[in-house]
Design a protein around this motif. Structure first.
Motif, PDB file in Angstrom:
ATOM      1  N   TRP A  69      68.331  74.491  23.777  1.00  0.00           N
ATOM      2  CA  TRP A  69      67.268  75.297  24.371  1.00  0.00           C
ATOM      3  C   TRP A  69      66.498  76.063  23.306  1.00  0.00           C
ATOM      4  CZ3 TRP A  69      64.569  74.559  28.275  1.00  0.00           C
ATOM      5  CH2 TRP A  69      65.091  74.191  29.535  1.00  0.00           C
ATOM      6  N   HIS A  70      67.206  76.594  22.318  1.00  0.00           N
ATOM      7  CA  HIS A  70      66.521  77.326  21.246  1.00  0.00           C
ATOM      8  C   HIS A  70      65.554  76.399  20.511  1.00  0.00           C
ATOM      9  CE1 HIS A  70      65.990  79.339  17.316  1.00  0.00           C
ATOM     10  NE2 HIS A  70      66.103  80.449  18.013  1.00  0.00           N
ATOM     11  N   ALA A  71      66.005  75.178  20.231  1.00  0.00           N
ATOM     12  CA  ALA A  71      65.141  74.212  19.551  1.00  0.00           C
ATOM     13  C   ALA A  71      63.942  73.840  20.424  1.00  0.00           C
ATOM     14  CB  ALA A  71      65.945  72.965  19.185  1.00  0.00           C
ATOM     15  N   ILE A  72      64.158  73.723  21.743  1.00  0.00           N
ATOM     16  CA  ILE A  72      63.055  73.395  22.662  1.00  0.00           C
ATOM     17  C   ILE A  72      62.017  74.508  22.655  1.00  0.00           C
ATOM     18  CG2 ILE A  72      62.453  73.142  25.102  1.00  0.00           C
ATOM     19  CD1 ILE A  72      65.167  71.702  25.482  1.00  0.00           C
ATOM     20  N   VAL A  73      62.467  75.752  22.716  1.00  0.00           N
ATOM     21  CA  VAL A  73      61.521  76.880  22.713  1.00  0.00           C
ATOM     22  C   VAL A  73      60.733  76.908  21.409  1.00  0.00           C
ATOM     23  CG1 VAL A  73      61.313  79.392  22.749  1.00  0.00           C
ATOM     24  CG2 VAL A  73      62.879  78.250  24.334  1.00  0.00           C
ATOM     25  N   MET A  74      61.410  76.743  20.289  1.00  0.00           N
ATOM     26  CA  MET A  74      60.725  76.741  18.994  1.00  0.00           C
ATOM     27  C   MET A  74      59.686  75.627  18.925  1.00  0.00           C
ATOM     28  SD  MET A  74      62.009  79.165  16.911  1.00  0.00           S
ATOM     29  CE  MET A  74      62.016  78.610  15.199  1.00  0.00           C
ATOM     30  N   ALA A  75      60.053  74.435  19.429  1.00  0.00           N
ATOM     31  CA  ALA A  75      59.114  73.312  19.421  1.00  0.00           C
ATOM     32  C   ALA A  75      57.916  73.598  20.311  1.00  0.00           C
ATOM     33  CB  ALA A  75      59.819  72.035  19.874  1.00  0.00           C
ATOM     34  N   GLN A  76      58.160  74.186  21.500  1.00  0.00           N
ATOM     35  CA  GLN A  76      57.072  74.479  22.425  1.00  0.00           C
ATOM     36  C   GLN A  76      56.121  75.524  21.841  1.00  0.00           C
ATOM     37  OE1 GLN A  76      56.062  73.029  25.015  1.00  0.00           O
ATOM     38  NE2 GLN A  76      54.709  74.492  26.022  1.00  0.00           N
ATOM     39  N   LEU A  77      56.644  76.532  21.188  1.00  0.00           N
ATOM     40  CA  LEU A  77      55.787  77.532  20.554  1.00  0.00           C
ATOM     41  C   LEU A  77      54.886  76.861  19.522  1.00  0.00           C
ATOM     42  CD1 LEU A  77      58.341  80.451  20.088  1.00  0.00           C
ATOM     43  CD2 LEU A  77      56.391  80.412  21.656  1.00  0.00           C
ATOM     44  N   HIS A  78      55.456  75.963  18.743  1.00  0.00           N
ATOM     45  CA  HIS A  78      54.657  75.233  17.752  1.00  0.00           C
ATOM     46  C   HIS A  78      53.570  74.395  18.433  1.00  0.00           C
ATOM     47  CE1 HIS A  78      53.607  72.801  14.254  1.00  0.00           C
ATOM     48  NE2 HIS A  78      53.832  71.722  14.981  1.00  0.00           N
ATOM     49  N   LEU A  79      53.925  73.749  19.543  1.00  0.00           N
ATOM     50  CA  LEU A  79      52.981  72.874  20.228  1.00  0.00           C
ATOM     51  C   LEU A  79      51.800  73.635  20.824  1.00  0.00           C
ATOM     52  CD1 LEU A  79      55.457  70.417  22.010  1.00  0.00           C
ATOM     53  CD2 LEU A  79      53.889  69.863  20.134  1.00  0.00           C
ATOM     54  N   ILE A  80      52.000  74.902  21.170  1.00  0.00           N
ATOM     55  CA  ILE A  80      50.887  75.674  21.725  1.00  0.00           C
ATOM     56  C   ILE A  80      50.178  76.495  20.652  1.00  0.00           C
ATOM     57  CG2 ILE A  80      51.865  75.752  24.040  1.00  0.00           C
ATOM     58  CD1 ILE A  80      52.759  78.607  23.521  1.00  0.00           C
ATOM     59  N   GLY A  81      50.518  76.238  19.400  1.00  0.00           N
ATOM     60  CA  GLY A  81      49.782  76.848  18.309  1.00  0.00           C
ATOM     61  C   GLY A  81      50.259  78.217  17.880  1.00  0.00           C
ATOM     62  N   LEU A  82      51.503  78.580  18.212  1.00  0.00           N
ATOM     63  CA  LEU A  82      52.035  79.880  17.817  1.00  0.00           C
ATOM     64  C   LEU A  82      53.069  79.698  16.706  1.00  0.00           C
ATOM     65  CD1 LEU A  82      52.542  81.717  21.231  1.00  0.00           C
ATOM     66  CD2 LEU A  82      50.580  81.817  19.686  1.00  0.00           C
ATOM     67  N   PRO A  83      52.951  80.453  15.608  1.00  0.00           N
ATOM     68  CA  PRO A  83      53.971  80.392  14.554  1.00  0.00           C
ATOM     69  C   PRO A  83      55.246  81.078  15.029  1.00  0.00           C
ATOM     70  CG  PRO A  83      52.335  82.087  14.053  1.00  0.00           C
ATOM     71  CD  PRO A  83      51.856  81.388  15.294  1.00  0.00           C
ATOM     72  N   ALA A  84      56.264  80.304  15.300  1.00  0.00           N
ATOM     73  CA  ALA A  84      57.452  80.816  15.986  1.00  0.00           C
ATOM     74  C   ALA A  84      58.115  81.970  15.262  1.00  0.00           C
ATOM     75  CB  ALA A  84      58.459  79.679  16.193  1.00  0.00           C
ATOM     76  N   LEU A  85      58.101  81.968  13.925  1.00  0.00           N
ATOM     77  CA  LEU A  85      58.796  83.011  13.177  1.00  0.00           C
ATOM     78  C   LEU A  85      57.930  84.241  12.941  1.00  0.00           C
ATOM     79  CD1 LEU A  85      60.711  80.837  10.546  1.00  0.00           C
ATOM     80  CD2 LEU A  85      61.521  81.727  12.742  1.00  0.00           C
ATOM     81  N   ARG A  86      56.633  84.139  13.227  1.00  0.00           N
ATOM     82  CA  ARG A  86      55.735  85.280  13.035  1.00  0.00           C
ATOM     83  C   ARG A  86      55.222  85.819  14.363  1.00  0.00           C
ATOM     84  NH1 ARG A  86      53.498  81.651   9.382  1.00  0.00           N
ATOM     85  NH2 ARG A  86      51.473  81.665  10.416  1.00  0.00           N
ATOM     86  N   THR A  87      55.779  85.290  15.453  1.00  0.00           N
ATOM     87  CA  THR A  87      55.371  85.703  16.792  1.00  0.00           C
ATOM     88  C   THR A  87      56.503  86.468  17.467  1.00  0.00           C
ATOM     89  OG1 THR A  87      53.917  83.779  17.048  1.00  0.00           O
ATOM     90  CG2 THR A  87      54.675  84.862  19.069  1.00  0.00           C
ATOM     91  N   PRO A  88      56.245  87.636  18.038  1.00  0.00           N
ATOM     92  CA  PRO A  88      57.299  88.353  18.767  1.00  0.00           C
ATOM     93  C   PRO A  88      57.605  87.661  20.094  1.00  0.00           C
ATOM     94  CG  PRO A  88      55.518  89.842  18.065  1.00  0.00           C
ATOM     95  CD  PRO A  88      55.007  88.442  17.935  1.00  0.00           C
ATOM     96  N   TRP A  89      58.836  87.231  20.289  1.00  0.00           N
ATOM     97  CA  TRP A  89      59.215  86.559  21.527  1.00  0.00           C
ATOM     98  C   TRP A  89      60.710  86.723  21.776  1.00  0.00           C
ATOM     99  CZ3 TRP A  89      62.742  82.451  21.392  1.00  0.00           C
ATOM    100  CH2 TRP A  89      62.957  81.846  20.132  1.00  0.00           C
ATOM    101  N   VAL A  90      61.081  86.525  23.027  1.00  0.00           N
ATOM    102  CA  VAL A  90      62.492  86.544  23.407  1.00  0.00           C
ATOM    103  C   VAL A  90      62.672  85.557  24.554  1.00  0.00           C
ATOM    104  CG1 VAL A  90      62.153  88.488  24.984  1.00  0.00           C
ATOM    105  CG2 VAL A  90      64.439  87.978  24.151  1.00  0.00           C
ATOM    106  N   ALA A  91      63.772  84.807  24.530  1.00  0.00           N
ATOM    107  CA  ALA A  91      64.026  83.782  25.544  1.00  0.00           C
ATOM    108  C   ALA A  91      65.389  83.987  26.185  1.00  0.00           C
ATOM    109  CB  ALA A  91      63.956  82.381  24.929  1.00  0.00           C
ATOM    110  N   ALA A  92      65.456  83.730  27.490  1.00  0.00           N
ATOM    111  CA  ALA A  92      66.706  83.836  28.235  1.00  0.00           C
ATOM    112  C   ALA A  92      66.828  82.651  29.179  1.00  0.00           C
ATOM    113  CB  ALA A  92      66.765  85.143  29.010  1.00  0.00           C
TER     114      ALA A  92
END
Length: 232
Positions: A69-92
């Motif tokens: 799931w963590h990998a899926i979220v990271m991939a989805q953030l990339h696909l929508i144009g958001l830099p995953a490590l520079r974007t504030p986010w939290v997933a549950a």
């Protein structure tokens, strides 16, 4: 795995929904702490830019590990144009519904203060859905099959909020996957053969443009212009 995106003004869903009792923390780029603290942290980082709330779901009967799931979220953030490590986010993650799914709350301002503008249009979302399903080895939805006539854009199930809309959607899917109507007349006749009958009436608006209204058992479904998009 098609993303469902909303854009609330705040991260208020975090304490009572996303991070409610029984939820599994998947990851993020803000400190893991009390849900209220995390909500306030996201809102402070957003600084008035708002929050994006994204839901990703697996097909019924399938489950993924926390790492997947963590990998899926990271991939989805990339696909929508958001830099995953520079974007504030939290997933549950929630597993107490009919399908395994995650909620992701994203501040629409980066850690550097820059405004974030995710690409979430229907075409982009459909393409991302297709890419994720293929990467995960999941069945590709019918509306990606070029051999199957379809409505474009695809009808999103969660938008079918009433019984008449659901029945009309089922009727249209059946028609477009079996009868392949080539004209509005063909479509009308196919709709009339459905039970109960679905009727289409044409009206003229104040601009002189013809619009069409579908009804099912006397209930208004939706209106809109119909034209070449209905041709194959």
């Amino acid at each position: 795995m098609r993303a469902h995106n909303t854009f609330p003004k705040t991260a208020g869903v975090l304490p009572d929904d996303d991070l409610r009792d029984g939820a599994e923390f998947i990851g993020g780029t803000i400190l893991r702490a009390d849900p209220v603290f995390m909500r306030d942290r996201l809102d402070n980082l957003a600084d008035g830019a708002g929050v994006m709330h994204m839901t990703l779901s697996l097909p019924v009967g399938l489950q993924a590990s926390r790492e997947t799931w963590h990998a899926i979220v990271m991939a989805q953030l990339h696909l929508i144009g958001l830099p995953a490590l520079r974007t504030p986010w939290v997933a549950a993650r929630h597993t107490d519904a009919n399908c395994d799914h995650v909620h992701v709350a994203i501040a629409l301002r980066g850690f550097d203060g820059s405004r974030l503008r995710p690409e979430t249009g229907d075409i982009r979302t459909s393409r991302n859905h297709q890419m994720l399903t293929r990467r995960l080895g999941l069945p590709v939805p019918d509306y990606f099959n070029a051999q199957i006539p379809r409505l474009d854009p695809p009808i999103i199930t969660r938008r079918l909020t009433t019984a008449p809309k659901k029945r009309l959607s089922e009727a249209l899917r059946t028609i477009f996957t079996t009868e392949r109507p080539r004209t509005l007349g063909d479509l009308d006749r196919a709709l009339a053969r459905q039970s109960p009958a679905i009727l289409r009436t044409a009206t003229q608006n104040t601009h002189g443009t013809t619009s069409h209204l579908f009804s099912l058992d006397g209930a208004k479904i939706f209106g809109g212009e119909l034209g070449p998009a209905w041709e194959p």
